[in-house]
Design an enzyme around this catalytic site. Structure first.
Site, PDB file in Angstrom:
ATOM      1  N   LYS A 205       0.701  -1.371   0.036  1.00 25.13           N
ATOM      2  CA  LYS A 205       0.107   0.616   0.083  1.00 25.13           C
ATOM      3  C   LYS A 205       0.994   1.821   0.101  1.00 25.13           C
ATOM      4  O   LYS A 205       0.284   2.231  -0.586  1.00 25.13           O
ATOM      5  CB  LYS A 205      -1.214  -0.241   1.295  1.00 25.13           C
ATOM      6  CG  LYS A 205      -2.269  -0.797   0.720  1.00 25.13           C
ATOM      7  CD  LYS A 205      -3.242  -0.816   2.315  1.00 25.13           C
ATOM      8  CE  LYS A 205      -2.069  -0.806   3.943  1.00 25.13           C
ATOM      9  NZ  LYS A 205      -1.679  -1.854   4.269  1.00 25.13           N
TER      10      LYS A 205
ATOM     11  N   ARG B 148      -9.354   1.509   8.958  1.00 26.73           N
ATOM     12  CA  ARG B 148      -8.420  -0.461   9.032  1.00 26.73           C
ATOM     13  C   ARG B 148      -9.911  -0.570  10.208  1.00 26.73           C
ATOM     14  O   ARG B 148      -9.830  -1.805  10.333  1.00 26.73           O
ATOM     15  CB  ARG B 148      -7.368  -0.143  10.171  1.00 26.73           C
ATOM     16  CG  ARG B 148      -6.229  -0.406   9.457  1.00 26.73           C
ATOM     17  CD  ARG B 148      -4.767  -0.058  10.154  1.00 26.73           C
ATOM     18  NE  ARG B 148      -3.738  -0.952   9.636  1.00 26.73           N
ATOM     19  CZ  ARG B 148      -2.507  -0.195   9.312  1.00 26.73           C
ATOM     20  NH1 ARG B 148      -2.879   1.215   9.293  1.00 26.73           N
ATOM     21  NH2 ARG B 148      -1.923  -1.599   8.908  1.00 26.73           N
TER      22      ARG B 148
ATOM     23  N   ARG C 253      11.751  -7.036   5.579  1.00 28.64           N
ATOM     24  CA  ARG C 253      11.456  -5.158   4.751  1.00 28.64           C
ATOM     25  C   ARG C 253      12.090  -4.359   5.745  1.00 28.64           C
ATOM     26  O   ARG C 253      12.898  -5.220   6.945  1.00 28.64           O
ATOM     27  CB  ARG C 253       9.661  -4.800   4.884  1.00 28.64           C
ATOM     28  CG  ARG C 253       9.650  -3.787   5.006  1.00 28.64           C
ATOM     29  CD  ARG C 253       8.149  -3.321   4.681  1.00 28.64           C
ATOM     30  NE  ARG C 253       7.780  -3.622   6.123  1.00 28.64           N
ATOM     31  CZ  ARG C 253       6.920  -3.129   6.331  1.00 28.64           C
ATOM     32  NH1 ARG C 253       5.879  -2.841   4.651  1.00 28.64           N
ATOM     33  NH2 ARG C 253       5.658  -2.881   6.843  1.00 28.64           N
TER      34      ARG C 253
ATOM     35  N   ARG D 206      11.301  -1.662  11.127  1.00 30.08           N
ATOM     36  CA  ARG D 206      10.430  -1.894  12.159  1.00 30.08           C
ATOM     37  C   ARG D 206       9.939  -2.425  13.186  1.00 30.08           C
ATOM     38  O   ARG D 206      10.266  -3.750  12.788  1.00 30.08           O
ATOM     39  CB  ARG D 206       9.259  -1.712  11.115  1.00 30.08           C
ATOM     40  CG  ARG D 206       9.638  -0.134  10.778  1.00 30.08           C
ATOM     41  CD  ARG D 206       7.781  -0.436   9.487  1.00 30.08           C
ATOM     42  NE  ARG D 206       6.735  -0.606   9.726  1.00 30.08           N
ATOM     43  CZ  ARG D 206       5.989  -0.432   9.412  1.00 30.08           C
ATOM     44  NH1 ARG D 206       5.553   0.452   8.356  1.00 30.08           N
ATOM     45  NH2 ARG D 206       4.199  -0.479  10.035  1.00 30.08           N
TER      46      ARG D 206
ATOM     47  N   ARG E  10      -0.520  -8.002  13.690  1.00 30.62           N
ATOM     48  CA  ARG E  10      -0.969  -7.798  12.290  1.00 30.62           C
ATOM     49  C   ARG E  10      -1.702  -8.529  11.133  1.00 30.62           C
ATOM     50  O   ARG E  10      -2.758  -7.503  10.829  1.00 30.62           O
ATOM     51  CB  ARG E  10       0.073  -7.388  11.627  1.00 30.62           C
ATOM     52  CG  ARG E  10       0.794  -6.088  12.976  1.00 30.62           C
ATOM     53  CD  ARG E  10       2.315  -5.661  12.182  1.00 30.62           C
ATOM     54  NE  ARG E  10       1.902  -4.723  11.023  1.00 30.62           N
ATOM     55  CZ  ARG E  10       3.073  -4.262  10.451  1.00 30.62           C
ATOM     56  NH1 ARG E  10       4.531  -5.509  10.378  1.00 30.62           N
ATOM     57  NH2 ARG E  10       3.655  -4.127   9.750  1.00 30.62           N
TER      58      ARG E  10
HETATM   59  P1  AMP Z   1       1.255   0.823   8.777  1.00 32.75           P
HETATM   60  O1  AMP Z   1       2.529   1.954   8.526  1.00 32.75           O
HETATM   61  O2  AMP Z   1      -0.055   1.283   7.956  1.00 32.75           O
HETATM   62  O3  AMP Z   1       1.338  -0.195   9.229  1.00 32.75           O
HETATM   63  O4  AMP Z   1       0.787   0.733  10.553  1.00 32.75           O
HETATM   64  C1  AMP Z   1       1.722   0.971  11.106  1.00 32.75           C
HETATM   65  C2  AMP Z   1       0.879   1.149  12.989  1.00 32.75           C
HETATM   66  O5  AMP Z   1       0.027   1.948  13.361  1.00 32.75           O
HETATM   67  C3  AMP Z   1      -0.145   0.172  12.864  1.00 32.75           C
HETATM   68  O6  AMP Z   1       0.187  -1.710  12.741  1.00 32.75           O
HETATM   69  C4  AMP Z   1      -1.360   0.129  13.781  1.00 32.75           C
HETATM   70  O7  AMP Z   1      -0.766   0.079  15.125  1.00 32.75           O
HETATM   71  C5  AMP Z   1      -1.208   1.485  13.826  1.00 32.75           C
HETATM   72  N1  AMP Z   1      -2.125   2.572  12.990  1.00 32.75           N
HETATM   73  C6  AMP Z   1      -1.912   3.117  11.902  1.00 32.75           C
HETATM   74  N2  AMP Z   1      -2.972   3.135  11.248  1.00 32.75           N
HETATM   75  C7  AMP Z   1      -3.800   2.925  11.342  1.00 32.75           C
HETATM   76  C8  AMP Z   1      -5.194   2.736  11.642  1.00 32.75           C
HETATM   77  N3  AMP Z   1      -6.368   3.680  11.042  1.00 32.75           N
HETATM   78  N4  AMP Z   1      -5.889   2.831  12.828  1.00 32.75           N
HETATM   79  C9  AMP Z   1      -5.361   1.911  14.256  1.00 32.75           C
HETATM   80  N5  AMP Z   1      -3.966   1.993  14.456  1.00 32.75           N
HETATM   81  C10 AMP Z   1      -3.415   2.062  13.126  1.00 32.75           C
END
Ligand code: AMP
Length: 206
Positions: free
Chosen positions: A13, A88, A122, A152, A163
């Protein structure tokens, strides 16, 4: 044009959103990136979000919804935006619906086996934010800017499992939600970055 990029963690994404936002000249809004910036800046929100993120869990809806509501009200979003990682959960999708219109949702499809391989290998650049994979890297540094790459915390094996489980339980129901709204396009996320990008741009061409 207001867009949402949906898909499991590791579907690409972020990478695809970066390309599409440049092609369409609309801001790329990644909630994960906003949280990582807040953590890096030691803000109150960053400190409270960190424990959820490091464990691979979702930050509470109310926090994310307010952060996105404020962000898309900014002037650079007047002609559209691309949301990556939001919504989400169903409450997040319903909240978004109450304060903004969405034109199209791109649902990126990738097999679980591929996702796990992508996430566990990654490496990300803390400076230019580029994403790389150990299979194609020659050293420990970012090929784009030279900074030392990092893994990360939430790409650890246990956080990745959490996740994916959360994705299927809480985020996947959004596929049915946006299908009912008639605005969802499935896009095959396999193949090269360029191939996936072309498929997405074709799906966006409303
Ligand atoms: P990402 O970079 O999109 O994988 O997001 C990293 C982390 O940020 C996720 O695993 C969540 O802990 C938090 N996060 C990001 N977007 C959301 C969301 N829309 N709702 C809740 N937690 C989020």
């Amino acid at each position: 044009m207001n867009l949402i990029f949906l898909g499991p963690p590791g579907a690409g994404k972020g990478t695809q959103a970066e390309f599409a936002s440049r092609a369409l000249q609309i801001p790329h809004i990644s909630t994960g990136e906003m949280f990582r910036t807040a953590i890096g800046e030691h803000t109150i929100m960053g400190r409270s979000a960190q424990r959820y993120i490091d464990a691979g869990k979702l930050v509470p809806d109310a926090v994310v919804i307010e952060m996105v509501r404020e962000r898309i009200a900014q002037s650079d979003c007047a002609n559209g935006y691309l949301l990556d990682g939001f919504p989400r959960t169903l409450p997040q999708a319903e909240a978004l619906h109450s304060f903004a219109e969405t034109d199209r949702v791109i649902n990126i499809l990738v097999d679980d086996g591929v996702l796990i391989k992508r996430l566990s290998g990654r490496r990300v650049c803390p400076d230019c934010k580029a994403t790389h994979h150990i299979d194609t890297l020659k050293g420990e540094n970012c090929p784009q800017c030279g900074a030392g790459l990092i893994r990360r915390v939430d790409d650890s094996e246990s956080a990745v499992a959490t996740r994916l489980e959360i994705y299927y339980r809480q985020t996947h129901p959004l596929v049915a939600y946006y299908t009912r709204e008639g605005i969802l396009s499935d896009v095959d996320g396999s193949g090269s970055i360029e191939e996936v990008c072309q498929r997405i741009l074709r799906a966006i061409d409303l």
